[in-house]
Every structure is written in structure tokens, then in C-alpha cells.
Design a protein around this motif. Structure first.
Motif, PDB file in Angstrom:
ATOM      1  N   GLN A   5      46.524  37.202  42.784  1.00  0.00           N
ATOM      2  CA  GLN A   5      46.039  37.895  41.597  1.00  0.00           C
ATOM      3  C   GLN A   5      45.258  36.935  40.730  1.00  0.00           C
ATOM      4  O   GLN A   5      45.679  35.793  40.526  1.00  0.00           O
ATOM      5  CB  GLN A   5      47.205  38.474  40.791  1.00  0.00           C
ATOM      6  CG  GLN A   5      47.739  39.777  41.340  1.00  0.00           C
ATOM      7  CD  GLN A   5      48.719  40.418  40.382  1.00  0.00           C
ATOM      8  OE1 GLN A   5      49.431  39.732  39.660  1.00  0.00           O
ATOM      9  NE2 GLN A   5      48.755  41.740  40.361  1.00  0.00           N
ATOM     10  N   LEU A   6      44.131  37.393  40.234  1.00  0.00           N
ATOM     11  CA  LEU A   6      43.329  36.626  39.287  1.00  0.00           C
ATOM     12  C   LEU A   6      43.307  37.387  37.976  1.00  0.00           C
ATOM     13  O   LEU A   6      42.841  38.519  37.908  1.00  0.00           O
ATOM     14  CB  LEU A   6      41.902  36.430  39.815  1.00  0.00           C
ATOM     15  CG  LEU A   6      40.917  35.733  38.873  1.00  0.00           C
ATOM     16  CD1 LEU A   6      41.356  34.293  38.608  1.00  0.00           C
ATOM     17  CD2 LEU A   6      39.502  35.769  39.446  1.00  0.00           C
ATOM     18  N   HIS A   7      43.843  36.779  36.907  1.00  0.00           N
ATOM     19  CA  HIS A   7      43.853  37.411  35.593  1.00  0.00           C
ATOM     20  C   HIS A   7      42.686  36.903  34.768  1.00  0.00           C
ATOM     21  O   HIS A   7      42.535  35.686  34.594  1.00  0.00           O
ATOM     22  CB  HIS A   7      45.172  37.110  34.860  1.00  0.00           C
ATOM     23  CG  HIS A   7      46.364  37.749  35.491  1.00  0.00           C
ATOM     24  ND1 HIS A   7      47.341  37.035  36.143  1.00  0.00           N
ATOM     25  CD2 HIS A   7      46.740  39.058  35.584  1.00  0.00           C
ATOM     26  CE1 HIS A   7      48.266  37.853  36.602  1.00  0.00           C
ATOM     27  NE2 HIS A   7      47.919  39.086  36.279  1.00  0.00           N
ATOM     28  N   ILE A   8      41.888  37.808  34.273  1.00  0.00           N
ATOM     29  CA  ILE A   8      40.725  37.426  33.466  1.00  0.00           C
ATOM     30  C   ILE A   8      40.900  38.011  32.070  1.00  0.00           C
ATOM     31  O   ILE A   8      40.898  39.228  31.883  1.00  0.00           O
ATOM     32  CB  ILE A   8      39.415  37.945  34.099  1.00  0.00           C
ATOM     33  CG1 ILE A   8      39.287  37.437  35.543  1.00  0.00           C
ATOM     34  CG2 ILE A   8      38.213  37.511  33.263  1.00  0.00           C
ATOM     35  CD1 ILE A   8      38.125  38.039  36.302  1.00  0.00           C
ATOM     36  N   ARG A   9      41.077  37.127  31.103  1.00  0.00           N
ATOM     37  CA  ARG A   9      41.285  37.573  29.731  1.00  0.00           C
ATOM     38  C   ARG A   9      39.949  37.848  29.049  1.00  0.00           C
ATOM     39  O   ARG A   9      38.906  37.289  29.420  1.00  0.00           O
ATOM     40  CB  ARG A   9      42.054  36.517  28.935  1.00  0.00           C
ATOM     41  CG  ARG A   9      43.489  36.339  29.393  1.00  0.00           C
ATOM     42  CD  ARG A   9      44.311  35.648  28.311  1.00  0.00           C
ATOM     43  NE  ARG A   9      45.684  35.422  28.731  1.00  0.00           N
ATOM     44  CZ  ARG A   9      46.653  36.327  28.682  1.00  0.00           C
ATOM     45  NH1 ARG A   9      46.377  37.543  28.219  1.00  0.00           N
ATOM     46  NH2 ARG A   9      47.876  36.042  29.078  1.00  0.00           N
ATOM     47  N   SER A  10      40.004  38.672  28.029  1.00  0.00           N
ATOM     48  CA  SER A  10      38.818  38.948  27.219  1.00  0.00           C
ATOM     49  C   SER A  10      38.405  37.684  26.467  1.00  0.00           C
ATOM     50  O   SER A  10      39.228  36.811  26.175  1.00  0.00           O
ATOM     51  CB  SER A  10      39.103  40.059  26.211  1.00  0.00           C
ATOM     52  OG  SER A  10      39.354  41.273  26.853  1.00  0.00           O
ATOM     53  N   TYR A 176      50.146  41.176  30.008  1.00  0.00           N
ATOM     54  CA  TYR A 176      49.905  42.043  28.861  1.00  0.00           C
ATOM     55  C   TYR A 176      50.998  41.955  27.797  1.00  0.00           C
ATOM     56  O   TYR A 176      50.988  42.725  26.839  1.00  0.00           O
ATOM     57  CB  TYR A 176      49.785  43.495  29.334  1.00  0.00           C
ATOM     58  CG  TYR A 176      48.548  43.778  30.161  1.00  0.00           C
ATOM     59  CD1 TYR A 176      47.285  43.433  29.691  1.00  0.00           C
ATOM     60  CD2 TYR A 176      48.657  44.371  31.415  1.00  0.00           C
ATOM     61  CE1 TYR A 176      46.153  43.682  30.450  1.00  0.00           C
ATOM     62  CE2 TYR A 176      47.519  44.636  32.180  1.00  0.00           C
ATOM     63  CZ  TYR A 176      46.275  44.281  31.689  1.00  0.00           C
ATOM     64  OH  TYR A 176      45.155  44.534  32.429  1.00  0.00           O
ATOM     65  N   LEU A 177      51.955  41.073  27.977  1.00  0.00           N
ATOM     66  CA  LEU A 177      53.056  40.964  27.021  1.00  0.00           C
ATOM     67  C   LEU A 177      52.882  39.723  26.149  1.00  0.00           C
ATOM     68  O   LEU A 177      52.323  38.710  26.596  1.00  0.00           O
ATOM     69  CB  LEU A 177      54.392  40.907  27.773  1.00  0.00           C
ATOM     70  CG  LEU A 177      54.755  42.181  28.538  1.00  0.00           C
ATOM     71  CD1 LEU A 177      56.072  41.995  29.279  1.00  0.00           C
ATOM     72  CD2 LEU A 177      54.856  43.386  27.604  1.00  0.00           C
ATOM     73  N   PRO A 178      53.405  39.779  24.923  1.00  0.00           N
ATOM     74  CA  PRO A 178      53.185  38.675  23.970  1.00  0.00           C
ATOM     75  C   PRO A 178      54.101  37.484  24.236  1.00  0.00           C
ATOM     76  O   PRO A 178      54.924  37.106  23.412  1.00  0.00           O
ATOM     77  CB  PRO A 178      53.494  39.330  22.616  1.00  0.00           C
ATOM     78  CG  PRO A 178      54.513  40.364  22.942  1.00  0.00           C
ATOM     79  CD  PRO A 178      54.140  40.899  24.296  1.00  0.00           C
ATOM     80  N   MET A 179      53.970  36.905  25.433  1.00  0.00           N
ATOM     81  CA  MET A 179      54.797  35.751  25.755  1.00  0.00           C
ATOM     82  C   MET A 179      54.009  34.781  26.620  1.00  0.00           C
ATOM     83  O   MET A 179      53.008  35.144  27.257  1.00  0.00           O
ATOM     84  CB  MET A 179      56.079  36.195  26.470  1.00  0.00           C
ATOM     85  CG  MET A 179      55.860  36.978  27.732  1.00  0.00           C
ATOM     86  SD  MET A 179      57.402  37.711  28.301  1.00  0.00           S
ATOM     87  CE  MET A 179      57.052  37.876  30.044  1.00  0.00           C
ATOM     88  N   GLN A 180      54.454  33.551  26.628  1.00  0.00           N
ATOM     89  CA  GLN A 180      53.754  32.497  27.356  1.00  0.00           C
ATOM     90  C   GLN A 180      54.740  31.758  28.244  1.00  0.00           C
ATOM     91  O   GLN A 180      55.893  31.525  27.874  1.00  0.00           O
ATOM     92  CB  GLN A 180      53.096  31.519  26.381  1.00  0.00           C
ATOM     93  CG  GLN A 180      51.959  32.143  25.577  1.00  0.00           C
ATOM     94  CD  GLN A 180      51.363  31.158  24.580  1.00  0.00           C
ATOM     95  OE1 GLN A 180      52.069  30.615  23.745  1.00  0.00           O
ATOM     96  NE2 GLN A 180      50.067  30.928  24.675  1.00  0.00           N
ATOM     97  N   LEU A 181      54.268  31.364  29.421  1.00  0.00           N
ATOM     98  CA  LEU A 181      55.084  30.606  30.346  1.00  0.00           C
ATOM     99  C   LEU A 181      55.226  29.173  29.842  1.00  0.00           C
ATOM    100  O   LEU A 181      54.247  28.536  29.460  1.00  0.00           O
ATOM    101  CB  LEU A 181      54.431  30.614  31.731  1.00  0.00           C
ATOM    102  CG  LEU A 181      55.263  30.090  32.895  1.00  0.00           C
ATOM    103  CD1 LEU A 181      56.508  30.945  33.100  1.00  0.00           C
ATOM    104  CD2 LEU A 181      54.422  30.062  34.172  1.00  0.00           C
ATOM    105  N   VAL A 182      56.467  28.684  29.821  1.00  0.00           N
ATOM    106  CA  VAL A 182      56.711  27.304  29.413  1.00  0.00           C
ATOM    107  C   VAL A 182      56.367  26.402  30.595  1.00  0.00           C
ATOM    108  O   VAL A 182      56.850  26.616  31.711  1.00  0.00           O
ATOM    109  CB  VAL A 182      58.184  27.106  28.991  1.00  0.00           C
ATOM    110  CG1 VAL A 182      58.427  25.648  28.597  1.00  0.00           C
ATOM    111  CG2 VAL A 182      58.536  28.034  27.842  1.00  0.00           C
TER     112      VAL A 182
END
Length: 824
Positions: A5-10, A176-182
Motif C-alpha cells: 500500500q502506498l499512502h499519499i497525503r494531501s 485516516y485516524l488522528p494518531m502517529q506511529l511511534v
């Protein structure tokens, strides 16, 4: 087939980039101006996104941003919200002044209800956890939270044509969730590992910001794990005991390891329910590595640990067969230096040696414990008394901290505006001040009533294919469908119910919603009975069942209904909070006297169903409560609601309910109780005996030796003489002096001598007690005799019965009642 999967943010224009910061913090979900900001971008797409601002930002075309970057009105709105957000992160709403910010609190929960778009919750337990974090953020409390990230969350509900609940699971996409991977410095995910059934299971850690509070979520869906291990955190409350114990090992043991790897060293640990109780093992392991043995490490752990028990219903308390612990935890004696049996005994209840109960383990290994309402405290004392056999029921060391709700999350925007005007801006920083809430009386009846009618109209307009009317008296009933909640009670006499609902002059309508646990077929059968009753009795014009109950539906209901119905079997509802949310929005409660309503109820705040009297026969009990429900509805509630176009008495009841119940049952009050009753004493224990220096290690070891000496010699403590002066019969107003002599092998300051005055004449139907301590007067060291005294006031003619109690001094021995040492 291998896929990637490739995620491309705005990519947002520079002057719109603050939107990212706002979308990545759940703060936006309880700030109306922030919600309106995101809705303003594209109202339809906002709702379609969940609503989830991060998904909104990552799905809209570039043309949207090109237009908005030139929109001065939008930019001004963004600037206002962003400045408010930055100020909040620095200052909260109000700062707790009596808690040392250096003493971090770690809060563990199996679920967190933060917003409907973040599927990490099933119901009340999770929503309470979410409100706890939001309020801790408001109060600038130094708290961190630990939970699990469920890749499929909790189920979405729909009913088939037969009214049977089906469960569907949707993916929780972190993109799409308001969290970040540590991550580590190399940008690889930071991993922790736990041993489960002899296998190493890895977890990555997500960080989700709840205002000022970081929530760390463990996720076993990593490539280093087997397929089976990757699914450990796939779903909340799905699967059998084998999966549940693995989840609880990850949450408890893995959670402590995660905090250690993140260089977070809490002073206090709060277990919200027993799911995370295995954290005790990892904490003890850390103390053992610093040179303590098992018993010493257990005392060091216990003094800083808080356990909140949530349910008196056995199905809500996890228990595992002993052989399952052996399989999944491995060799206990090798890890901790005690036998497997010694460990298992910590989780065994006296009447069941074949299972390891997580609540029992948490109760025995936590120095601070509480139920979630005043009635639940007393019920919990009764349930768990066998764990403290020498104590009386009232002495059982379980406090009562009644649940509260995060006001800003549940209060409708229109009332926020009314409160700003009539209570004064900044009222939300003074939620615990009753005088502020007396100003609700200043709100004109017509304004409050119009707000309420508008909210009810909005609620009904969002129900598809509905025949409901905003002009009718509207009753809400929404909660988890479990048998003890009696979701079918109002249908007990269907003919009488139809007569009430279909009255053409004073019509009544009912909105019902709720899920049953996926494994609870009895709960599903109750839902089916409700659905079939609506269909078979042709009541769809008066009763609606809203599918897929979640926080979004809950918000609409508690803000829009006139009356909130609650019909549990007393005293099985530990607290309940939905009725509190209704009350702060001006709705009125109509409930069994259970949970929070048992201590809240007054006749000018709402209505009760049934009585506090226990009825053992199930049919007789349900008949009694159903008759009470129908009578109160037909002869009190309906006439009052329809008394006039703007029903003055009803509105006065609304005002009283808002002004009295909002401050008393706010989560701000709840957190203040946790601070004073649990967090501060636990933090003090940490400061005195936590292991940060050789001196503290020696201090702890000395304390443990004193405890051992107490246990060995306590049998020698005796009350040898009591004397009332001038006599045991006096006249009102005459002073009475009590002296008593205690034989003891210990220093006098090791003992606390008290009188316990018990009173059964109270509304809970369970004994109240008042303790007063006697003062040390003199000693006879040659004979180990100590004399204590107290003066007693005699203000009323009565016969008093005091119980004399001698126990270890809680100032010297914070764990005094857990020692089970009492002389009478």
C-alpha cells in the motif's frame, strides 16, 4: 499474491497547514468552533468522512484548498480556532493546584470512547475512559493513557427482517485516524515484546493525542508476528477466553514495557476495570530487578496502584481457568521467585479455586480501590467482603467515586451559547461550583424551551423514514442490551403501553437504541422481542429502534429527548452515565433507583420507578416496576408535559435538573475525587517508598519488616478496659468522656484507636458509618499499656451503639486495612 500500500497525503497551502495540527488532536471533537471549521470546508464531505477531519483533509481535491487559501472569512476562522487550540495546550481549562505534576499517572483501559469515528470502544466503560482523558486534559493533570489499537474495532450493528442483530466489522485505517506511529531514530516502528505461551509477540505503538493527554495504543498487527499473533488486537470483545487472555497480557505487561521504552516513569497506576491487571506482574518484575524480593516488590507496587471496579454482574468480570494462566504466562516461580500456587491464590476467590479472577487479582494487588457510585461502593463491599474476612462490611477498603461526564463533549452548542450569556463565559472552568449553576434560573423559560424544541426537531429530522413528531412527548431508551438492563420492561403490558402511546390528545413516542454483546444471545433475544413488538403491534408511528448505537447517536438522543428511561434490576447498574448527559441538556430522568440516580434523585429533578425494596421473585419484581412505570408516566409525566404550550412547571424542573446535576456529576468533580481519594495518597506512597535511591530502598525494607512484625505480634493487641465518665446514662448536653486501655507490644503511634457509630436509617438501605479517633493520653511502658480518650457530645436524646476498633495507624501503614489486622 504480494501487495503493498502506498499512502499519499494531501498537500495543503502554507496558510492552511494549521488544519493538520487540529485534525491530529481529538480536541476538535469537543470544541464547537473547531467542529464548525471542519464542517465549513465541505458540509457533505465532512459528514461522509465519519466525521473524521483527517480523512476529510486527505480526500478532498486540490481545488478545494486553492479556493480556501483565498477565503478571508475561513482564514480568520482558522486563525481563531488555532489560537484557541494553542492556548488550550498550554493552559487547559483550569489547572489542578494540589497535585505535583512530577507524579505522572498511567491510566490503563481496554477501551476508549473518544469519538464515533475512532472505533476503540463498545459502550459505557470506553466512553467513561474517554471522558476521563478529556477531563484530565482540561485540568492539566499529568496523565498518560495506555490501551490497545483494534484494527477492526467494535462491530457495526444491523437487524435482519426477524429483528436479529448482525455484526459487521469495518477496518480501522490508521491513515485516516488522528494518531502517529511511534518510531525509533532510524524511523522504524518502536517495538515492544511480551512472552505469550512461550512465543515472543511484538507490538508497535501508536500515539493519539487527546488534548494535552497522550494515549498510547499497542498493536500486534506487525510483520514480525505470526498470523495468529497479528490478530490478537484485531477486534474488541470478540473471540473466546484464549484471545481475551492474550489481549490482557499485551495490555498489562506490554503496556508497562511500552511506558518503559518511551522513558515514561509514572508514580501512580490506575486500572480502569480488571482487564489490565497483569501489569502488576511487569511492575513487580521491574522492582525485583532493583533488588527486592516478591513480597517487597508487591508492597511497593500495591501502594501506588488504583483499581476501579465497574460492575457487580459476574459476566462483566473476567476469570480464566488456572490451566490457561499456566499455558499463557509460563513459569511463574522462575520469573518471580514464588510458587505458581502462591501467584494463583492472588486471583482466586475464596469460593472458587479453579479460576483466576482478574478483579480479585486487581483488588488484592491495588492499594486504592473504588466503585463508581455510592450505591455501587456499598454493593461492592458486600460482594468482595470474603477477601477481607476479619473486617466488617463497612470496613472493606473500597471507596465510592461516582462517575461523571465530560460536559463539553455532551452539551449541545445552543446551550453552550445560553450558558455563556447567562452564566458568564468561563463557566466550564467552574463546573464544580454550585453557585455558578444557580444562574440557570436566570434563563428565560421561552429561550430554554425553544432550544430544547429545536434540538428535538433536529433529532427527529435525522431519523430516516420516521413518522415521529417533534410536538409529541419523546422518551429515549439507549444502552447495551443485557438482560439485567431490562430493555423489554416497558412492553410488559402491551395493551396499556399502546393506550399511552396512541392517545390522540397527549401522544407519546419512544426512541430505542442499543447493541448486545456479540456472544450475548439473551441480549439479542431482547432486541428481537422489542423489534417484533413494534412490528406486530403496528407501533412504528410511535416507537423507533435506531440501529448501530454509537457516540454519534448517543449525542443526538441525549440532546433531544424530553425524558430518559432507565430500567435496570437494582442494584446491578454500577453507575450509568447516559442519564447525566441527558440532564445537562435539560432532559429529565425517569429511572429505577440504581447507580448514579440512586444518589441523585429528588422529586423536583425527575421521577423514580419502583422502590429501593428488594423483591426476590423475578416476575413479582418486574410486575411491580412495570406498574410503577406506567402509572408515573400516565398520571405524572404526561399531564405535566402537556399542561400548556410552554409548560412552566416542566421547564422549572428542567432548570433544577441542569443546575443541581451538572456540577455534581461532572467529570471535573469525578477527577477531583480521584485526586483527593486515590491519586494523592498513591503519589505520597511513591514519594516515600519508591525506588529512586539506596535510602528509599532501605526505607521500604524497614517498612516491610515493621509490617511483618505487626503480623507476628498482632494477636497480643487487646482492649483491656473501657470506662464512660460520669456514666453510661447522661442528660442531653452533658459531656461524656470515654477512656479505654489497650495492651500492645508496639509503639503507641503504630495504632489507631477509633469509635465506629453505625446508622441504618439512610436512603441507601445499607449502613452508614462515622469514625472518630481517640487521642493517646498516657502510657505504662513497663506493662505495654496505653490509655486513649475522647469526649463525646450529647446533642439529641437517643441510644447510640459504638464499636471500638484498634487497627494499624494508616499514616504509618497506608495498607492498614489490607493487613486484615483488627482488634475489637
Amino acid at each position: 499474491m504480494r501487495t503493498i500500500q502506498l499512502h499519499i497525503r494531501s498537500s495543503l497551502p502554507k496558510n492552511l497547514e494549521p488544519l493538520w495540527d487540529l485534525a491530529r488532536n481529538v480536541w476538535w471533537s469537543w470544541n464547537s468552533s473547531a467542529i464548525n471549521l471542519f464542517r465549513r470546508i465541505d458540509p457533505q464531505e465532512y459528514e461522509a468522512s465519519g466525521p473524521c477531519p483527517l480523512k476529510l483533509l486527505n480526500t478532498l481535491p486540490s481545488s478545494t484548498w486553492e479556493s480556501l487559501k483565498e477565503d478571508n472569512g475561513f482564514l480568520e476562522h482558522l486563525n481563531e480556532v488555532y489560537n484557541e487550540f494553542k492556548y488550550y495546550l498550554e493552559n487547559g481549562v483550569t489547572k489542578v493546584t494540589d497535585y505535583n505534576s512530577a507524579n505522572k499517572i498511567a491510566y490503563f483501559s481496554m477501551e476508549f470512547g473518544l469519538h464515533e469515528s475512532i472505533l476503540l470502544y463498545s459502550g459505557g466503560l470506553g466512553v467513561l475512559s474517554g471522558d476521563h482523558l478529556k477531563t484530565a486534559s482540561d485540568l492539566c493533570l499529568p496523565l498518560v493513557a495506555v490501551g490497545l489499537f483494534y484494527s477492526e474495532g467494535y462491530f457495526r450493528q444491523n437487524l435482519n427482517n426477524e429483528g436479529w442483530q448482525n455484526e459487521n466489522y469495518d477496518p480501522n485505517d490508521p491513515f485516516y485516524l488522528p494518531m502517529q506511529l511511534v518510531t525509533e531514530s532510524t524511523n522504524k516502528p518502536l517495538l515492544i515484546d511480551v512472552n505469550i505461551a512461550g512465543q515472543t509477540v511484538y507490538s508497535q505503538i501508536w500515539k493519539l493525542n487527546v488534548g494535552r493527554i497522550p494515549l498510547f495504543l499497542l498493536d500486534t498487527n506487525v510483520r514480525e508476528n505470526s498470523h495468529e499473533s497479528r490478530n490478537i488486537t484485531s477486534r474488541l470483545y470478540s473471540g473466546g477466553q484464549e484471545l481475551r487472555i492474550q489481549q490482557e497480557i499485551v495490555l498489562g505487561i506490554g503496556g508497562i514495557k511500552a511506558l518503559q521504552k518511551l522513558n515514561i516513569s509514572p508514580a501512580v497506576y490506575h486500572l480502569n476495570e480488571g482487564h489490565s491487571a497483569f501489569l502488576t506482574l511487569e511492575r513487580i518484575s521491574q522492582f525485583i530487578q532493583k533488588g527486592l524480593n516478591w513480597q517487597e516488590a508487591l508492597i511497593a507496587t500495591k501502594g501506588t496502584q488504583i483499581f476501579t471496579v465497574h460492575t457487580p454482574v459476574p459476566a462483566g468480570n473476567d476469570a480464566f481457568p488456572i490451566h490457561m494462566l499456566s499455558k499463557y504466562l509460563g513459569n511463574i516461580s522462575e520469573k518471580y521467585g514464588i510458587s505458581d500456587e502462591e501467584f494463583y491464590n492472588l486471583g482466586r476467590s475464596p469460593d472458587n479455586h479453579s479460576e483466576f479472577s482478574m478483579p480479585v487479582f486487581a483488588l488484592r494487588t491495588s492499594g486504592h480501590r473504588n466503585g463508581v457510585s455510592q450505591l455501587h461502593k456499598k454493593v461492592s463491599k458486600k460482594i468482595w467482603k470474603p477477601l477481607w474476612p476479619t473486617l466488617t462490611e463497612n470496613e472493606i477498603p473500597i471507596n465510592g467515586i461516582t462517575n461523571g461526564v465530560h460536559t463539553r463533549t455532551w452539551l449541545c452548542n445552543e446551550l453552550v451559547e445560553l450558558f455563556d450569556f447567562y452564566l458568564g463565559k468561563g463557566w466550564d472552568a467552574k463546573l464544580n461550583e454550585p453557585n455558578i449553576w444557580k444562574r440557570v434560573e436566570n434563563i428565560p423559560n421561552s429561550e430554554l424551551w425553544n432550544v430544547h424544541l429545536n434540538r428535538k426537531s433536529r433529532l427527529i429530522s435525522t431519523i430516516p423514514k420516521s413518522e415521529l413528531s417533534a410536538e409529541y412527548l419523546t422518551i429515549g431508551f439507549a444502552r447495551r442490551f443485557a438482560s439485567y438492563k431490562r430493555g423489554h420492561l416497558i412492553f410488559r403490558n402491551i395493551d396499556r403501553l399502546k393506550k399511552i402511546l396512541l392517545n390522540s390528545e397527549k401522544p407519546v413516542q419512544l426512541i430505542i437504541s442499543g447493541k448486545a454483546h456479540p456472544a450475548d444471545n439473551l441480549g439479542k433475544e431482547i432486541i428481537q422481542k422489542v423489534a417484533k413488538s413494534i412490528q406486530n403491534e403496528k407501533l412504528s408511528s410511535r416507537i423507533i429502534f435506531l440501529e448501530n448505537y454509537d457516540m454519534h447517536i448517543a449525542q443526538k438522543l441525549v440532546r433531544g429527548v424530553d425524558v430518559w428511561l432507565n430500567t435496570p434490576i437494582r442494584p446491578l447498574e454500577a453507575s450509568g452515565t447516559s442519564g447525566i448527559k441527558v440532564a445537562l441538556n435539560g432532559g429529565l430522568n425517569f429511572s429505577i433507583l440504581d447507580g448514579w440516580w440512586d444518589e441523585a434523585f429528588e422529586s423536583d429533578l425527575g421521577w423514580s420507578i419502583g422502590t429501593r425494596e428488594e423483591v426476590l421473585n423475578e416476575n413479582n419484581r418486574d410486575d411491580r416496576d412495570a406498574v410503577s412505570l406506567y402509572n408515573t408516566l400516565e398520571y405524572e409525566i404526561i399531564p405535566l408535559y402537556y399542561s400548556s404550550k410552554i409548560p412552566t412547571e416542566w421547564i422549572e424542573k428542567m432548570k433544577k435538573s441542569i443546575s443541581v446535576l451538572t456540577p455534581k456529576f461532572s467529570a471535573h468533580r469525578m477527577l477531583a475525587d480521584y485526586i483527593s481519594k486515590s491519586y494523592l495518597p498513591a503519589a505520597k506512597f511513591h514519594e516515600n517508598w519508591s525506588i529512586h535511591s539506596d535510602g528509599q530502598i532501605e526505607s521500604l525494607k524497614k517498612h516491610i519488616k515493621n509490617v511483618q512484625f505487626l503480623k507476628e505480634k498482632w494477636k497480643d493487641v487487646q482492649i483491656t478496659r473501657t470506662e464512660l465518665k460520669p456514666s453510661d446514662t447522661v442528660i442531653v448536653g452533658e459531656n461524656v468522656s470515654l477512656q479505654l486501655e489497650v495492651h500492645s507490644p508496639f509503639p503507641e503511634n503504630w495504632l489507631e484507636v477509633s469509635l465506629v457509630l453505625e446508622n441504618s436509617d439512610n436512603k441507601y438501605g445499607i449502613h452508614d458509618r462515622k469514625d472518630v479517633n481517640l487521642v493517646f493520653v498516657e502510657t505504662d511502658p513497663m506493662h505495654n499499656q496505653f490509655i486513649y480518650a475522647i469526649d463525646l457530645e450529647t446533642t439529641n436524646p437517643e441510644i447510640r451503639t459504638y464499636t471500638i476498633r484498634v487497627c494499624p495507624n494508616p499514616i504509618i501503614f497506608p495498607e492498614h486495612l489490607d493487613l486484615d489486622l483488627v482488634a475489637r
